[in-house]
Design an enzyme around this catalytic site. Structure first.
Site, PDB file in Angstrom:
ATOM      1  N   GLY A   1       0.809  -1.217   0.000  1.00 52.21           N
ATOM      2  CA  GLY A   1       0.000   0.000   0.000  1.00 52.21           C
ATOM      3  C   GLY A   1       0.835   1.257   0.000  1.00 52.21           C
ATOM      4  O   GLY A   1       0.337   2.344   0.263  1.00 52.21           O
ATOM      5  N   CYS A   2       2.128   1.114  -0.267  1.00 51.65           N
ATOM      6  CA  CYS A   2       2.994   2.284  -0.320  1.00 51.65           C
ATOM      7  C   CYS A   2       3.493   2.433  -1.750  1.00 51.65           C
ATOM      8  O   CYS A   2       3.821   1.450  -2.405  1.00 51.65           O
ATOM      9  CB  CYS A   2       4.193   2.116   0.604  1.00 51.65           C
ATOM     10  SG  CYS A   2       3.757   1.574   2.254  1.00 51.65           S
ATOM     11  N   ALA A   3       3.580   3.679  -2.214  1.00 51.47           N
ATOM     12  CA  ALA A   3       4.057   3.914  -3.574  1.00 51.47           C
ATOM     13  C   ALA A   3       5.534   3.559  -3.690  1.00 51.47           C
ATOM     14  O   ALA A   3       5.993   3.062  -4.712  1.00 51.47           O
ATOM     15  CB  ALA A   3       3.825   5.366  -3.967  1.00 51.47           C
TER      16      ALA A   3
END
Lengths: 406, 136
Positions: B49-51
């Site tokens: 869920g992190c870029a």
């Protein structure tokens, strides 16, 4: 006379601020902003002229159908296609290419047949072909770009073998800005009897497009990059190819008769347009194309060429910045990384605080990132309403980012 | 009440006038943070869920919550350094009670916590709370 300030005034969003700074919108490669005439057309279509299309005979249905169908002719004019029946409405380039993959390629390609792609294709022009690889054993053949990001048309033609059934290629890379000589590719491919699909998502925004002159079999465009609504688009499909296609999506409008044991198809292009379409989006796209043609694609291209040269000189002056893609024929799309540890998202976060909107990441081009050996880049992509002053704001913001991260 | 290390940070941030200085400080915290060894950058420690890529390695010492972390993005590394000051050394039972949004607000960094932000700070906080709750 191209007056960028007058054009800017047509786009209401450009006068807003973000993070307390005037917006500098350089994410046009992802999606362009909309002029007031498009926004007004959307409102009018819903407020005064809305109904479903191709159904019923009541006043509003006829009016909405006429407004909607008129856009087919506008798209044909925009692409210089003489016969508007070769224009199929889509929700965008992704749907257009999937239509070709499901409707044409799945019908005509077999295990061992080859599709040639360049390494800089967008996922929309890769993943539908992977479906054929996975499901039908079709082979994907990749052609590399050179160290400047240029694509030699001869390299594409040299890749053609006896099993090559399609070349699917972009006219303008969304990451490198490289303009591809698709006309030469089509000429060479035609001699060998290989159809060509051109992904015109980016190119049609920045330069005049003459599909018959290019000589391709399929040419896909997407409305939201053309200053029109999201969910609109079209694909040109040559009559001969249409004749080889079966329908992709089934539903209303694309049929002539449906019985319990039998179904017959509508004539193309409607054979390929199932269900209630993006009526208002398409009407909005028509207005956007009128707006672009009113300004003149030559004029837009000339303005952007000047912007591109200016941005290129300025960016070249930053010796810690690595611009990806320096092909001689390049549009105003700049992907870059900064020396040292700064991640593309780090850079874009700082630019955002300065009001500058860019995209950071892989830009839906996994194979190109692999080829470049990068996990991602920042991308500044320009449009007709951008100015040299905005290039200067970008440069200042980049200098701050460099200072913060070094 | 957060950790003493975090309170020191709040005091430091009080003297910072604009976002540039706050970012500069966050980035410097990241630069000063010990990198997570390569061997600990594994799927189990990776936060989705992190870029950018983010790893969190929790270490439960009896009743106390410790963790290390890392990212390939410098701002995110800095945010992890802030999270360490906020959570590291807390009794397991107190981890869930920390109001991260309010605490980041005291640093003027709440814009990192909005739902649209893809830097993954929310995902990291969720991982921390979950890990502590499971160990308690």
């Amino acid at each position: 006379m191209f007056d960028v300030e007058k054009i800017r005034a047509d786009f209401p969003i450009l006068s807003r601020e973000v993070n307390g700074k005037p917006l500098v919108y350089l994410d046009n490669g992802a999606s362009a902003q909309k002029p007031q005439v498009v926004i007004d057309a959307i409102t009018k279509a819903y407020a005064e002229e809305y109904s479903n299309v191709h159904r019923g005979l009541h006043y509003l249905s006829n009016l909405a159908t006429e407004n909607y169908e008129n856009v087919r002719g506008k798209i044909a004019r925009f692409l210089n296609v003489p016969d508007e029946d070769e224009i199929v409405f889509t929700s965008g380039t992704t749907e257009g290419i999937n239509l070709v993959a499901y409707g044409w390629a799945m019908e005509n390609l077999q295990a061992g047949d080859e599709i040639i792609l360049s390494v800089m294709e967008h996922h929309a022009n890769i993943v539908p072909w992977h479906f054929l690889r996975e499901r039908q054993g079709v082979v994907l053949k990749w052609v590399d770009v050179d160290s400047t990001g240029a694509l030699d048309p001869q390299a594409v033609l040299d890749a053609i073998g006896s099993n090559t059934k399609l070349i699917a290629i972009t006219q303008l890379s969304n990451v490198l800005g490289t303009v591809v000589d698709v006309k030469s590719i089509c000429a060479g491919a035609r001699e060998k009897g290989v159809p060509v699909l051109v992904d015109g998502s980016q190119a049609a925004v920045h330069m005049p497009v003459d599909v018959p002159d290019i000589g391709c079999d399929f040419y896909a465009i997407t409305g939201h990059k053309l200053y029109g609504p999201s969910g609109s688009g079209a694909i040109f499909i040559k009559k001969e190819r249409m004749a080889e296609m079966r329908p992709f999506l089934g539903g209303g409008d694309m049929i002539r008769e449906v019985h319990k044991d039998e179904v017959t198809w509508n004539d193309p292009p409607m054979k390929f347009e199932a269900g209630t379409p993006g009526i208002v989006q398409t009407i909005g796209l028509g207005v956007a194309l009128d707006y672009m043609m009113g300004i003149g694609m030559e004029n837009i291209a000339a303005h952007e060429k000047e912007l591109c040269a200016y941005a290129r000189t300025k960016l070249d002056g930053l010796n810690w910045l690595n611009v990806q893609g320096t092909a001689p024929n390049k549009a105003a799309i700049f992907s870059f990384t900064i020396d040292g540890a700064a991640h593309a998202h780090d850079i874009s976060t700082i630019l955002d605080k300065k009001g500058v909107a860019v995209r950071a990441g892989q830009h839906c081009t996994g194979p190109l990132m692999d080829h470049l050996g990068l996990t991602g880049t920042c991308r500044a992509s320009f449009a007709m309403y951008n100015t040299k002053a905005e290039v200067d704001v970008l440069i200042d913001a980049l200098e701050l980012a460099h200072e913060l991260f070094s | 009440m957060a950790q003493a290390a975090f309170e020191e940070l709040v005091e430091d941030f009080e003297f910072l006038e604009d976002w540039e200085d706050r970012y500069r400080t966050v980035i410097d915290l990241g630069k000063d943070m010990e990198p997570l060894p390569e061997a600990l950058r594994v799927p189990a420690t990776k936060v989705d869920g992190c870029a950018s890529q983010v790893w969190l390695h929790p270490q439960i010492d009896g009743n106390t919550f410790h963790f290390k972390g890392d990212s390939d993005a410098m701002i995110v590394r800095g945010l992890i350094a802030v999270l360490i000051r906020l959570y590291d050394g807390l009794p397991l039972s107190e981890v869930g009670a920390v109001d991260a949004r309010a605490e980041f607000g005291r640093l003027g960094l709440t814009d990192h916590l909005s739902a649209q932000r893809s830097n993954g700070l929310r995902a990291m906080i969720e991982r921390i709370r979950q890990t502590a709750a499971e160990a308690a």
